[in-house]
Design an enzyme around this catalytic site. Sequence first.
Site, PDB file in Angstrom:
ATOM      1  N   PRO A  95       0.905  -1.163  -0.075  1.00 21.41           N
ATOM      2  CA  PRO A  95      -0.031   0.164   0.047  1.00 21.41           C
ATOM      3  C   PRO A  95       0.888   1.246  -0.039  1.00 21.41           C
ATOM      4  O   PRO A  95       1.997   1.192   0.166  1.00 21.41           O
ATOM      5  CB  PRO A  95      -0.729  -0.219   1.384  1.00 21.41           C
ATOM      6  CG  PRO A  95       0.091  -1.060   2.246  1.00 21.41           C
ATOM      7  CD  PRO A  95       0.915  -2.019   1.351  1.00 21.41           C
ATOM      8  N   ASP A  96       0.138   2.466  -0.410  1.00 27.40           N
ATOM      9  CA  ASP A  96       0.825   3.524  -0.522  1.00 27.40           C
ATOM     10  C   ASP A  96       0.837   4.533   0.840  1.00 27.40           C
ATOM     11  O   ASP A  96       0.370   5.437   1.104  1.00 27.40           O
ATOM     12  CB  ASP A  96       0.114   4.416  -1.633  1.00 27.40           C
ATOM     13  CG  ASP A  96       0.793   5.713  -1.975  1.00 27.40           C
ATOM     14  OD1 ASP A  96       2.018   5.989  -1.592  1.00 27.40           O
ATOM     15  OD2 ASP A  96       0.077   6.433  -2.494  1.00 27.40           O
ATOM     16  N   ILE A  97       1.720   3.897   1.738  1.00 20.16           N
ATOM     17  CA  ILE A  97       1.964   4.402   2.841  1.00 20.16           C
ATOM     18  C   ILE A  97       3.325   4.716   3.637  1.00 20.16           C
ATOM     19  O   ILE A  97       3.527   4.471   4.621  1.00 20.16           O
ATOM     20  CB  ILE A  97       1.020   3.600   4.020  1.00 20.16           C
ATOM     21  CG1 ILE A  97       1.401   2.069   4.026  1.00 20.16           C
ATOM     22  CG2 ILE A  97      -0.529   3.622   3.877  1.00 20.16           C
ATOM     23  CD1 ILE A  97       1.150   1.141   4.951  1.00 20.16           C
ATOM     24  N   LYS A 157       0.917   8.639   6.260  1.00 24.26           N
ATOM     25  CA  LYS A 157       0.458   9.070   4.981  1.00 24.26           C
ATOM     26  C   LYS A 157      -0.329   8.055   4.299  1.00 24.26           C
ATOM     27  O   LYS A 157       0.008   6.822   4.220  1.00 24.26           O
ATOM     28  CB  LYS A 157       1.597   9.493   4.254  1.00 24.26           C
ATOM     29  CG  LYS A 157       1.333  10.226   2.951  1.00 24.26           C
ATOM     30  CD  LYS A 157       2.019   9.719   1.753  1.00 24.26           C
ATOM     31  CE  LYS A 157       1.246   8.364   1.108  1.00 24.26           C
ATOM     32  NZ  LYS A 157       1.802   8.419  -0.368  1.00 24.26           N
TER      33      LYS A 157
END
Length: 407
Positions: A95-97, A157
């Site tokens: 995931p985009d974190i 984020k």
Amino acid sequence: MIPARHLLKPGTLKAMFPYSARPFASSSTGLAGDRLPALRKLLESRQEGEGPLRILETHSGLSGLVAEHATGSSGEKFDGMWSSSLTASAVRGLPDIEVVDTTSRLALVRETLNVTTKPMIYDGDTGGLPEIFRFTVRTLEQMGVSAVIIEDKEGLKRNSLLENSSSLHQLCHINDFCDKIEAGLQARRSNDFMIIARMESLIAGRPMEEALSRAMACVEAGASGIMIHSRQKSPAEVLQFMSQFRAIHPDVPIVVVPTSYNQIHEEDLGHAGASICIYANQLLRAAYPSMMGVAETILTHSRSYEAEKDLMPIKAVVNFVNDEEEREMWGSSKALLKPEVPVAPSNKPDHLIHSDISQPAMALRLAIALQPHQNHVMHANYGTASSPSSSSSSETKATEAGEEEKV
Ligand code: SPV
Ligand code: MG
């Protein structure tokens, strides 16, 4: 505020300002010292009435070759590449974190730079602590990257496009963000390296005035440009931001990422004040459905013969990645098309032969792969809403005003 429907009415802006398409990007050797200043040079050479620079997401050397060679029907080219945190994570199944560390992200950037010449803009996420951001800036410069974009968030984020996620995005204190920009500016060795401030106020559900005042503070701090982000399907709020920002700062570059509001044309974004338009994830979203479809076709038929018509010829793969001249030759989707493969007799029952999976179903699977805990949310974002060929029950159609309604 100017209603979006006026700004979007076809031809309105065109009639006010003559528009010239941007057919060719300038070329660089691809050497770091040559490539780094290329983005700033392209921005400075834009003529009045020209559209924004076109930047395409890349997540590998191979996708870099696509950005390098793709050519529109009138000779249009991309001006540069975007190293997206979303796709750099997704390509690793994550995931985009900010879970993919900078070293891994930069390895991917290096692979892409190795086989391309166009300028690269790096998605720096939040940039981390100022003490760390300084080193990221130095490394990017050394690699020949032209710009980094950092966003004004703090805490965990998350990707900005998640629907109904306003409360998940926390903005950092603007003074802290400006300190980070200043730390980057002090660290850089070339004034051509751009540090662009990404305003996430609209993503976090904050008012327009806040987005504007934070952007002004970043310009004061020395930011080389401003990116304004939105996940609305209408471009209205981005257009309003640009109109108000441009009234104060006519020359500061503005970056837009029209993923959700994808019906607006580059020329209208350009007339409204955009300097750079980033297509932030389309290549990865194209690749995954195609790969899944081929995998399913192989399973269904117990062989790869039926999938062959959808595949790049082996000869093209071998030559494309091997030889500069061949790259030019295979640098078009038309060159990659194969003559139809004759249908071989099959002993499978009919219902197993037609295994093609619809694009909406593919989009759903991509969503699941990207964000295991946000399936419903990501489907809403990356689903069928703006796909003209979609056939899902949640299909929508565009109104003239650029808004959408259920059909
Ligand atoms: C990315 O591509 O990683 C971005 C743009 O940050 S967005 O996904 O729209 O947030
Ligand atoms: Mg990102």
